[in-house]
Write a protein that holds these residues in place. Structure first.
Motif, PDB file in Angstrom:
ATOM      1  N   LYS A   1      -8.344  -1.419   3.522  1.00 36.42           N
ATOM      2  CA  LYS A   1      -7.042  -1.214   2.876  1.00 36.42           C
ATOM      3  C   LYS A   1      -6.949  -1.823   1.464  1.00 36.42           C
ATOM      4  O   LYS A   1      -6.582  -1.132   0.507  1.00 36.42           O
ATOM      5  CB  LYS A   1      -5.958  -1.819   3.776  1.00 36.42           C
ATOM      6  CG  LYS A   1      -4.569  -1.361   3.486  1.00 36.42           C
ATOM      7  CD  LYS A   1      -3.637  -1.869   4.568  1.00 36.42           C
ATOM      8  CE  LYS A   1      -2.196  -1.673   4.152  1.00 36.42           C
ATOM      9  NZ  LYS A   1      -1.268  -2.139   5.186  1.00 36.42           N
TER      10      LYS A   1
ATOM     11  N   SER B   1       2.228   5.411   0.592  1.00 37.43           N
ATOM     12  CA  SER B   1       1.254   4.817   1.512  1.00 37.43           C
ATOM     13  C   SER B   1       1.796   4.835   2.924  1.00 37.43           C
ATOM     14  O   SER B   1       2.915   4.413   3.173  1.00 37.43           O
ATOM     15  CB  SER B   1       0.949   3.383   1.100  1.00 37.43           C
ATOM     16  OG  SER B   1      -0.067   3.415   0.138  1.00 37.43           O
ATOM     17  N   ASP B   2       0.989   5.346   3.811  1.00 33.57           N
ATOM     18  CA  ASP B   2       1.429   5.454   5.204  1.00 33.57           C
ATOM     19  C   ASP B   2       0.247   5.070   6.089  1.00 33.57           C
ATOM     20  O   ASP B   2      -0.855   4.823   5.610  1.00 33.57           O
ATOM     21  CB  ASP B   2       1.874   6.898   5.495  1.00 33.57           C
ATOM     22  CG  ASP B   2       2.905   6.966   6.609  1.00 33.57           C
ATOM     23  OD1 ASP B   2       2.908   6.059   7.468  1.00 33.57           O
ATOM     24  OD2 ASP B   2       3.693   7.918   6.640  1.00 33.57           O
ATOM     25  N   GLN B   3       0.507   4.999   7.386  1.00 32.10           N
ATOM     26  CA  GLN B   3      -0.606   4.821   8.321  1.00 32.10           C
ATOM     27  C   GLN B   3      -0.302   5.558   9.601  1.00 32.10           C
ATOM     28  O   GLN B   3       0.832   5.988   9.837  1.00 32.10           O
ATOM     29  CB  GLN B   3      -0.874   3.339   8.574  1.00 32.10           C
ATOM     30  CG  GLN B   3       0.255   2.627   9.277  1.00 32.10           C
ATOM     31  CD  GLN B   3      -0.131   1.205   9.667  1.00 32.10           C
ATOM     32  OE1 GLN B   3      -1.225   0.743   9.397  1.00 32.10           O
ATOM     33  NE2 GLN B   3       0.771   0.530  10.339  1.00 32.10           N
TER      34      GLN B   3
ATOM     35  N   MET C   1      -6.846   0.433  -1.933  1.00 30.19           N
ATOM     36  CA  MET C   1      -5.603   0.430  -2.716  1.00 30.19           C
ATOM     37  C   MET C   1      -5.887   0.026  -4.168  1.00 30.19           C
ATOM     38  O   MET C   1      -5.278   0.552  -5.101  1.00 30.19           O
ATOM     39  CB  MET C   1      -4.562  -0.520  -2.098  1.00 30.19           C
ATOM     40  CG  MET C   1      -3.777   0.067  -0.933  1.00 30.19           C
ATOM     41  SD  MET C   1      -3.238   1.781  -1.116  1.00 30.19           S
ATOM     42  CE  MET C   1      -2.135   1.674  -2.497  1.00 30.19           C
TER      43      MET C   1
ATOM     44  N   HIS D   1      -4.296  13.801   0.529  1.00 30.42           N
ATOM     45  CA  HIS D   1      -4.167  12.703   1.495  1.00 30.42           C
ATOM     46  C   HIS D   1      -5.475  11.933   1.485  1.00 30.42           C
ATOM     47  O   HIS D   1      -6.530  12.488   1.782  1.00 30.42           O
ATOM     48  CB  HIS D   1      -3.926  13.247   2.915  1.00 30.42           C
ATOM     49  CG  HIS D   1      -2.560  13.816   3.114  1.00 30.42           C
ATOM     50  ND1 HIS D   1      -1.601  13.217   3.899  1.00 30.42           N
ATOM     51  CD2 HIS D   1      -1.984  14.938   2.621  1.00 30.42           C
ATOM     52  CE1 HIS D   1      -0.501  13.946   3.880  1.00 30.42           C
ATOM     53  NE2 HIS D   1      -0.703  14.994   3.119  1.00 30.42           N
TER      54      HIS D   1
ATOM     55  N   TYR E   1       2.725   7.852  -5.485  1.00 25.69           N
ATOM     56  CA  TYR E   1       2.008   8.078  -4.225  1.00 25.69           C
ATOM     57  C   TYR E   1       2.797   7.437  -3.103  1.00 25.69           C
ATOM     58  O   TYR E   1       3.719   6.641  -3.346  1.00 25.69           O
ATOM     59  CB  TYR E   1       0.573   7.522  -4.284  1.00 25.69           C
ATOM     60  CG  TYR E   1       0.482   6.024  -4.487  1.00 25.69           C
ATOM     61  CD1 TYR E   1       0.637   5.140  -3.425  1.00 25.69           C
ATOM     62  CD2 TYR E   1       0.224   5.491  -5.749  1.00 25.69           C
ATOM     63  CE1 TYR E   1       0.548   3.763  -3.608  1.00 25.69           C
ATOM     64  CE2 TYR E   1       0.142   4.120  -5.956  1.00 25.69           C
ATOM     65  CZ  TYR E   1       0.308   3.260  -4.878  1.00 25.69           C
ATOM     66  OH  TYR E   1       0.233   1.914  -5.061  1.00 25.69           O
TER      67      TYR E   1
ATOM     68  N   GLN F   1      -5.471   4.590   7.728  1.00 32.25           N
ATOM     69  CA  GLN F   1      -4.534   4.631   6.591  1.00 32.25           C
ATOM     70  C   GLN F   1      -4.507   6.011   5.938  1.00 32.25           C
ATOM     71  O   GLN F   1      -5.528   6.703   5.872  1.00 32.25           O
ATOM     72  CB  GLN F   1      -4.980   3.598   5.537  1.00 32.25           C
ATOM     73  CG  GLN F   1      -5.124   2.191   6.075  1.00 32.25           C
ATOM     74  CD  GLN F   1      -3.782   1.569   6.433  1.00 32.25           C
ATOM     75  OE1 GLN F   1      -2.874   1.532   5.615  1.00 32.25           O
ATOM     76  NE2 GLN F   1      -3.650   1.090   7.672  1.00 32.25           N
ATOM     77  N   ASP F   2      -3.339   6.397   5.452  1.00 35.30           N
ATOM     78  CA  ASP F   2      -3.193   7.658   4.715  1.00 35.30           C
ATOM     79  C   ASP F   2      -2.345   7.383   3.480  1.00 35.30           C
ATOM     80  O   ASP F   2      -1.153   7.068   3.602  1.00 35.30           O
ATOM     81  CB  ASP F   2      -2.509   8.715   5.600  1.00 35.30           C
ATOM     82  CG  ASP F   2      -2.333  10.059   4.884  1.00 35.30           C
ATOM     83  OD1 ASP F   2      -2.784  10.188   3.727  1.00 35.30           O
ATOM     84  OD2 ASP F   2      -1.746  10.978   5.488  1.00 35.30           O
ATOM     85  N   THR F   3      -2.950   7.487   2.314  1.00 33.86           N
ATOM     86  CA  THR F   3      -2.161   7.381   1.074  1.00 33.86           C
ATOM     87  C   THR F   3      -2.069   8.779   0.473  1.00 33.86           C
ATOM     88  O   THR F   3      -3.088   9.429   0.229  1.00 33.86           O
ATOM     89  CB  THR F   3      -2.805   6.387   0.088  1.00 33.86           C
ATOM     90  OG1 THR F   3      -2.851   5.111   0.722  1.00 33.86           O
ATOM     91  CG2 THR F   3      -1.992   6.276  -1.196  1.00 33.86           C
TER      92      THR F   3
END
Ligand code: PMV
Length: 364
Positions: free
Chosen positions: A331, A353-355, A335, A323, A351, A211-213
């Motif tokens: 997750k 949220s990606d993955q 979060m 990041h 922000y 995960q990348d937030t």
């Protein structure tokens, strides 16, 4: 080295349209410093992002005059003449490999899934999407129904990455997923300074769907363009040692990716981020690209990690945004931490949220 020269136009095409969507990427081992023709000073490796994407439609129509490039560019439907010099430079750099460019007038329509003024660099996704569109035209011009003329997927991707590199170095890591290496490294077979390749060795399940937030600390224009930044590595007092260190980090990371040692992963990723910023702080002229809230976030991440034994870590681009990287199984907990403790440091509490994802895809 592969031959990326254009073979010949077999098909006569008057006009056409192609659309590609291409992702952004986040480097774990950073590219910072380059030689002539966007050749990197050291190898880098990145996670391809799944949701932060640029979608570009390229409409092309044959024109009479073949002495100059002709194109117009739109972002979200609005004409953007200030993007033109960058595209013109890109076309000049790639023309030798795609000589048909001057035969067409292009309308470039582009949009990003992430907000334009988010401080997220769109050059990686933007340049890779455009390079993929250009490659689709090359393919249409040069392929026949005979399998002999068929362009292999591997050649298509390599040349797309090669062209994208000439637009923006890190863009060459945005053609495929999930983990992409760019720059020659003695232990990575097939690695090249000319294009990105899919990381060819075993990757532990811990890194699947990582995960990348992205915490948007500063949504303003970049304080230092990456062109200026890369140039600061020329005659930099620590450049030589830094380039060696990137090679050493890559060697270590190969083992880490295999065994899934997340503590060792965190150490390399955070060290790389801080080294990138250290290079900028110790160049002439010098820059501090972090903001007070960048540091607040880093300290909060370290405190949370100590407190909970989480495998959360951070990385940075050449800017103030952070990041936050963490395994998929954390997750929900992470979060909650981000929403409770980190959003206060983000501009307008924003922000993204990606993955880690699979990469580019053709839409039309
Ligand atoms: O692709 P460029 O020239 O904008 O350089 C990007 C460099 C960093 O994002 C700071 C690091 C990297 O490897 O992506």
């Amino acid at each position: 080295m592969l031959d990326f020269n254009f073979k010949s136009a077999i098909n006569h095409i008057n006009e056409g349209v192609v659309t590609w969507s291409s992702p952004s990427n986040i480097a774990l081992i950073k590219y910072w410093g380059k030689k002539e023709s966007q050749i990197p000073e050291n190898p880098s490796i990145s996670f391809t992002l799944n949701d932060c994407k640029t979608t570009t439609t390229l409409k092309y129509s044959k024109k009479e005059d073949v002495n100059h490039f002709s194109f117009e560019i739109y972002l979200d439907g609005e004409q953007k003449d200030d993007f033109k010099p960058k595209i013109e430079t890109f076309f000049k750099r790639i023309e030798h490999y795609v000589p048909f460019l001057k035969e067409y007038h292009f309308t470039i329509e582009t949009s990003n899934t992430f907000p334009h003024s988010s401080g997220i660099a769109s050059s990686a996704s933007g340049m890779s999407a455009l390079a993929l569109c250009v490659m689709s035209i090359e393919k249409a011009l040069s392929e026949t129904s005979s399998s002999e003329d068929e362009m292999s997927q591997s050649y298509f991707n390599k040349k797309a990455s090669f062209l994208a590199r000439l637009g923006s170095g890190s863009a060459c890591r945005s053609i495929e997923g999930d983990l992409i290496v760019w720059g020659e490294h003695k232990e990575i077979k097939g690695s090249s300074d000319a294009y990105g390749i899919v990381y060819p060795y075993e990757v532990h399940d811990h890194f699947k769907n990582y995960q990348d937030t992205i915490l948007l600390v500063d949504k303003g224009e970049k304080q230092v363009s990456s062109t200026v930044g890369h140039n600061l590595m020329h005659n930099h007092p620590f450049a030589k040692r830094r380039f060696e260190q990137a090679h050493e980090h890559m060697s270590k990371l190969i083992a880490i990716l295999k065994t899934g040692d997340l503590d060792a992963f965190i150490e390399i990723v955070e060290s790389e981020a801080l080294t990138l910023h250290a290079m900028m702080m110790t160049s002439l002229p010098y820059f501090i690209l972090m903001k007070p809230n960048t540091l607040e976030i880093i300290n909060a991440i370290w405190a949370y990690r100590n407190r909970t034994k989480s495998k959360i870590c951070f990385t940075l681009d050449a800017g103030a945004n952070v990041h936050v990287l963490y395994p998929e199984n954390e997750k929900d907990a992470v979060m909650e931490f981000i929403n409770n403790e980190l959003v206060v440091y983000c501009q307008n509490r924003h922000y993204i949220s990606d993955q880690i994802g699979f990469g580019a895809n053709q839409i039309q």
